[in-house]
Design a protein around this motif. Structure first.
Motif, PDB file in Angstrom:
ATOM      1  N   ARG A   5     -54.447 -12.627  47.565  1.00 21.98           N
ATOM      2  CA  ARG A   5     -54.258 -13.118  46.198  1.00 21.98           C
ATOM      3  C   ARG A   5     -54.341 -11.970  45.196  1.00 21.98           C
ATOM      4  N   ILE A   6     -55.296 -11.078  45.398  1.00 24.24           N
ATOM      5  CA  ILE A   6     -55.490  -9.967  44.463  1.00 24.24           C
ATOM      6  C   ILE A   6     -54.331  -8.982  44.552  1.00 24.24           C
ATOM      7  N   VAL A   7     -53.996  -8.543  45.757  1.00 23.49           N
ATOM      8  CA  VAL A   7     -52.964  -7.524  45.941  1.00 23.49           C
ATOM      9  C   VAL A   7     -51.596  -8.033  45.506  1.00 23.49           C
ATOM     10  N   HIS A   8     -51.275  -9.274  45.827  1.00 22.29           N
ATOM     11  CA  HIS A   8     -49.966  -9.821  45.463  1.00 22.29           C
ATOM     12  C   HIS A   8     -49.831 -10.044  43.959  1.00 22.29           C
ATOM     13  N   ALA A   9     -50.960 -10.087  43.249  1.00 22.64           N
ATOM     14  CA  ALA A   9     -50.907 -10.259  41.788  1.00 22.64           C
ATOM     15  C   ALA A   9     -50.602  -8.955  41.058  1.00 22.64           C
ATOM     16  N   CYS A  10     -50.700  -7.824  41.750  1.00 23.73           N
ATOM     17  CA  CYS A  10     -50.434  -6.538  41.095  1.00 23.73           C
ATOM     18  C   CYS A  10     -48.940  -6.422  40.782  1.00 23.73           C
ATOM     19  N   PRO A  11     -48.588  -6.080  39.548  1.00 24.24           N
ATOM     20  CA  PRO A  11     -47.168  -5.944  39.204  1.00 24.24           C
ATOM     21  C   PRO A  11     -46.467  -4.906  40.077  1.00 24.24           C
ATOM     22  N   ARG A  12     -45.246  -5.227  40.473  1.00 21.15           N
ATOM     23  CA  ARG A  12     -44.493  -4.345  41.384  1.00 21.15           C
ATOM     24  C   ARG A  12     -44.346  -2.944  40.812  1.00 21.15           C
ATOM     25  N   LYS A  13     -44.002  -2.821  39.530  1.00 18.67           N
ATOM     26  CA  LYS A  13     -43.799  -1.507  38.923  1.00 18.67           C
ATOM     27  C   LYS A  13     -45.088  -0.694  38.909  1.00 18.67           C
ATOM     28  N   VAL A  14     -46.208  -1.363  38.695  1.00 17.00           N
ATOM     29  CA  VAL A  14     -47.511  -0.679  38.691  1.00 17.00           C
ATOM     30  C   VAL A  14     -47.837  -0.184  40.095  1.00 17.00           C
ATOM     31  N   ARG A  15     -47.642  -1.060  41.072  1.00 13.59           N
ATOM     32  CA  ARG A  15     -47.917  -0.662  42.461  1.00 13.59           C
ATOM     33  C   ARG A  15     -47.070   0.540  42.849  1.00 13.59           C
TER      34      ARG A  15
END
Length: 310
Positions: free
Chosen positions: A207-217
């Motif tokens: 839940r936490i990791v998938h919530a990170c915005p793609r561009k930020v990751r």
């Protein structure tokens, strides 16, 4: 935070903070900060890793806030901290200094704990004046100072240029992670957690990791690819303890052992059999206990010395 950003119940559901504030970094980046526990209690500062958020520390916050003042913040672009075009190790150090300035009294000591990129944040800030002013001791969980892509075991191949190239492509992918599905859980568990991780642990991390915005990751993956903080580790002179899982594929045990050898004042190293990269989630009580030990040994004694010198 929305429910999609973390689990809503159980030991990994984030507790409600006593207060929230915004710290402003050197370049104007705004950082979401939470304070848990009572004012005046011994201070602990928690710095999370790549693609995570304050929710990652839920179990430690719940444990420690009973008798500590626990400060947790979202790295820039993560959680509730807005994205910023500047992504670098120096920016991480700037952000940590801003959080320390916003939450600690002048000269107040705290135990600083960092997981993965959060540990790298502590290394990056090691030579900074404000870090030295406030860091009484540090805990480095599942982290490394250099060669992160070359040493990664996420891609099951022999070490070498081919594995490094493919690992760079995997970890630096622009692809969105999408919804948390059974397949997504299995992939995340393989890459970041030990084989014995309970479903609740996997769900919380997913839940936490998938919530990170793609561009930020994606932006931070490039920082980690070229990171070299070996020289900063040698400046980390405060008491430092290290924790790592023996099944960590993201920052394997070789990194922890290198840190132990290079740290000027290493006061303990713990290798957890069969655990993966997400040690604060996979071994919540042990990580909280290590933080408590550092507070008791290094912050408590300093408080006594301050009173005696008053």
């Amino acid at each position: 935070m929305s429910r999609l950003m973390h689990v809503a119940s159980g030991p990994y559901a984030p507790p409600v903070p006593a207060r929230e504030l915004t710290a402003v970094s050197a370049d104007g980046a705004r950082l979401h900060v939470e304070v848990h526990g009572a004012d005046g209690a011994p201070a602990v500062v928690l710095s999370h890793g790549w693609s995570c958020s304050t929710a990652f520390w839920a179990a430690q916050i719940r444990d420690l806030a009973a008798d500590h003042r626990v400060i947790a913040y979202d790295q820039r672009g993560h959680g509730r901290s807005p994205a910023n075009p500047v992504c670098s190790a120096d920016a991480l150090a700037d952000d940590l200094e801003a959080v320390l300035a916003a939450t600690l009294a002048p000269g107040e000591k705290a135990v600083l704990a960092g997981h993965s990129m959060g540990g790298m944040t502590l290394m990056a800030a090691a030579g900074r004046d404000r870090f030295r002013e406030h860091a009484g001791a540090v805990l480095l969980c599942s982290t490394g100072s250099s060669r992160l892509v070359a040493e990664s075991l996420v891609v099951p191949m022999r070490a070498g240029r081919s594995r490094t190239w493919l690992t760079r492509k995997v970890l630096g992918s622009r692809a969105p992670l999408g919804p948390v599905t059974p397949v997504a859980r299995r992939i995340l568990k393989y890459a970041t957690m030990g084989p014995g991780s309970a479903p609740g642990m996997v769900e919380a991390c997913a839940r936490i990791v998938h919530a990170c915005p793609r561009k930020v990751r994606y932006a931070w993956s490039h920082v980690l690819d070229t990171l070299d903080l070996d020289h900063r580790v040698r400046e980390l002179s405060v008491p430092a303890a290290v924790v790592v899982g023996t099944a960590d594929r993201m920052t394997p045990v070789v990194h922890a052992r290198s840190l132990v050898a290079a740290l000027p004042n290493c006061v303990g190293s713990t290798e957890l059999p069969g655990l993966g990269h997400m040690t604060p989630v996979e071994a919540p009580a042990l990580v909280a206990t290590r933080i408590r030990e550092l507070v008791s040994t290094y912050i408590g004694s300093q408080r006594i010395q301050q009173k005696e010198g008053a």
